[in-house]
Design a protein around this motif. Structure first.
Motif, short mmCIF file in Angstrom:
data_model
loop_
_atom_site.label_atom_id
_atom_site.label_comp_id
_atom_site.label_asym_id
_atom_site.label_seq_id
_atom_site.Cartn_x
_atom_site.Cartn_y
_atom_site.Cartn_z
N VAL A 14 -0.32 11.31 3.53
CA VAL A 14 -1.23 11.14 4.62
C VAL A 14 -2.63 11.37 4.01
N VAL A 15 -2.90 12.49 3.17
CA VAL A 15 -4.01 12.63 2.23
C VAL A 15 -4.26 11.36 1.53
N ALA A 16 -3.44 10.79 0.69
CA ALA A 16 -3.45 9.92 -0.14
C ALA A 16 -3.92 8.45 0.70
N LYS A 17 -3.55 8.41 1.71
CA LYS A 17 -3.86 7.43 2.80
C LYS A 17 -5.36 7.55 3.45
N GLN A 18 -5.52 8.82 3.46
CA GLN A 18 -6.89 9.12 3.99
C GLN A 18 -8.03 8.65 2.93
N LEU A 57 -0.34 1.02 -13.43
CA LEU A 57 -1.66 1.21 -13.08
C LEU A 57 -1.75 2.93 -12.79
N ALA A 58 -0.64 3.67 -12.60
CA ALA A 58 -0.73 4.95 -12.51
C ALA A 58 -0.18 5.69 -13.83
N LEU A 76 2.41 6.22 -2.97
CA LEU A 76 3.61 6.94 -3.39
C LEU A 76 3.40 7.08 -5.07
N THR A 77 2.81 6.25 -5.69
CA THR A 77 2.56 6.35 -7.01
C THR A 77 1.38 7.54 -7.21
N THR A 78 0.36 7.45 -6.38
CA THR A 78 -0.71 8.67 -6.22
C THR A 78 -0.01 9.76 -6.05
N GLN A 81 0.85 -1.41 0.01
CA GLN A 81 -0.05 0.02 -0.03
C GLN A 81 0.80 1.18 -0.01
N ALA A 82 2.12 1.18 0.83
CA ALA A 82 2.81 2.47 0.74
C ALA A 82 3.34 2.69 -0.80
N LEU A 83 3.70 1.82 -1.46
CA LEU A 83 4.04 1.67 -2.78
C LEU A 83 2.81 2.35 -3.78
#
Length: 410
Positions: free
Chosen positions: A265-269, A141-142, A114-116, A109-111
């Motif tokens: 953090v925003v991408a995680k949310q 995918l990105a 990061l792509t996001t 998920q971290a990867l």
């Protein structure tokens, strides 16, 4: 008159170029006792600390903390867990503060996060050839354009890194410096220093994926890329409990430079709000109560024996002219079969191997550019030495039947 339903909109075009992972597809074989699978990079389940983890979950769900551990929590992750992970990274030559860390649902998920945060369609990512298959999926995918970097038995070649950085100006340089997947290679300290210098010079983000770093069986510890001062503001270091704890926990982390943390953090949310609160709490209890170094030492001793068994078996079973990596740690060895005509494709050998009761992953999907189809990946951690010898012998028999060759020792 009944209404005729209109056709549904098509599936998103971003998935059109993303291939299914042959490793995931071959995992269906795990439950088939007739097949010895070297396909998945699976930890040995008999080495999981089931009792220790059971007690950790019990404590996380006992007393006043139980209801808190079943509630929503901060996206950054459990503070106690981040403190414990930071201390462990610091002891492994990577000074880390809890606020440097984002807890993720596995390092995969971290990867993805990061792509996001770092990539847009058409952006360039530079990777070692060959490279981790799931990372290639994530970059595809990105909508990124992936460029391969030439490598030898010691990992990426700095001259090739410099050439790719100069010609393609990648936004991200992705590396697995310790016991790489799929090759098992380890990047030496002098090369790490030169790559850090080049990345800083060219203004490139570096993603250091290190799921296997604690699984060293021989050789000397090498400090992480992220520890190099030149990369202090541009290297993200990824880690995971999947190889030292258990993959079913789905717990990983990203050590992130300050400038990038708010975006991640925003991408995680947006992705899942937070990683499981109770799993994080149990992991924090486990790390606080357990001598993880002792557990890792037990795992390393078992895997060292299995690596040695695999390398010895390959020497006895593979066709003359074959070569394979001799990893200092991790889970994989990378095999190249003799291919004098340049037409061999190990994918065509897989059905015969499966019929003989053994599975491997063909090498082609691990390449971003022109693949070397005479290659294959074997994972040696899942099975006992006796089972490894039997599986490699089956592989040798299948290869001899398909290629008409004899083992190197024959």
């Amino acid at each position: 008159m009944p209404t005729v339903p209109a056709p549904l909109p098509p599936i998103g075009s971003r998935l059109a170029g993303v291939r299914s992972s042959p490793v995931r597809d071959l995992l269906a074989l795990v439950g088939n006792e007739d097949v010895i699978s070297f396909a998945g990079g699976l930890p040995a389940p008999e080495l999981f600390d089931v009792e220790g983890l059971r007690e950790a979950y019990a404590q996380a769900l006992t007393g006043d903390a139980a209801r808190r551990n079943l509630q929503y929590a901060a996206s950054e992750g459990d503070p106690a867990l981040r403190e414990l992970v930071a201390a462990r990274l610091t002891r492994r030559s990577l000074p880390t503060e809890p606020d440097d860390l984002l807890i993720t649902t596995g390092s995969q998920q971290a990867l993805s996060l990061l792509t996001t945060a770092l990539l847009e369609p058409g952006a360039v990512v530079a990777v070692e050839e060959p490279s981790y298959l799931a990372a290639l999926q994530s970059f595809a995918l990105a909508g990124a354009r992936v460029v391969g970097i030439a490598a030898d038995e010691h990992g990426v070649v700095p001259a090739s890194v410099e050439e790719v950085l100069r010609e393609h100006r990648p936004r991200v340089l992705y590396l697995v410096p310790n016991f790489a997947n799929p090759t098992g290679r380890t990047l030496p300290a002098p090369r790490r220093a030169r790559i850090a210098e080049l990345a800083a010079e060219h203004g490139t983000w570096v993603v250091e994926d290190d799921p296997y770093g604690e699984l060293r069986y021989s050789g000397e510890h090498v400090a992480p890329l992220a520890a190099d001062p030149a990369l202090a503001d541009r290297c993200v270091h990824l880690g995971s409990f999947s190889k030292t704890g258990a993959p079913g926990l789905r717990l990983g982390w990203a050590r992130v430079p300050r400038s990038l943390r708010p975006a991640l953090v925003v991408a995680k949310q947006a992705a899942d709000l937070q990683t499981s609160t109770v799993d994080q709490a149990a992991a924090a209890v486990y790390l606080a109560r357990t001598d993880l170094d002792a557990h890792v030492a037990t795992v390393v001793a078992a895997y060292r024996e299995r690596r040695d068994a695999a390398l010895a078996a390959l020497a006895d079973a593979l066709p003359a002219g074959s070569s394979w990596s001799r990893p200092e740690g991790g889970m994989f060895t990378w095999v190249r079969l003799p291919d004098p005509g340049g037409t061999l494709d190990t994918a065509s050998l897989l059905p015969g191997a499966l019929a003989a009761g053994v599975a491997f992953v063909p090498g082609e999907p691990f390449f971003a550019g022109a693949p070397d189809r005479a290659t294959l990946r074997l994972s040696f951690t899942t099975h006992t030495p006796a089972r490894i010898h039997e599986g490699v012998a089956r592989l040798g028999t299948a290869l001899e039947a398909a290629l008409g060759t004899v083992p190197a020792s024959g």
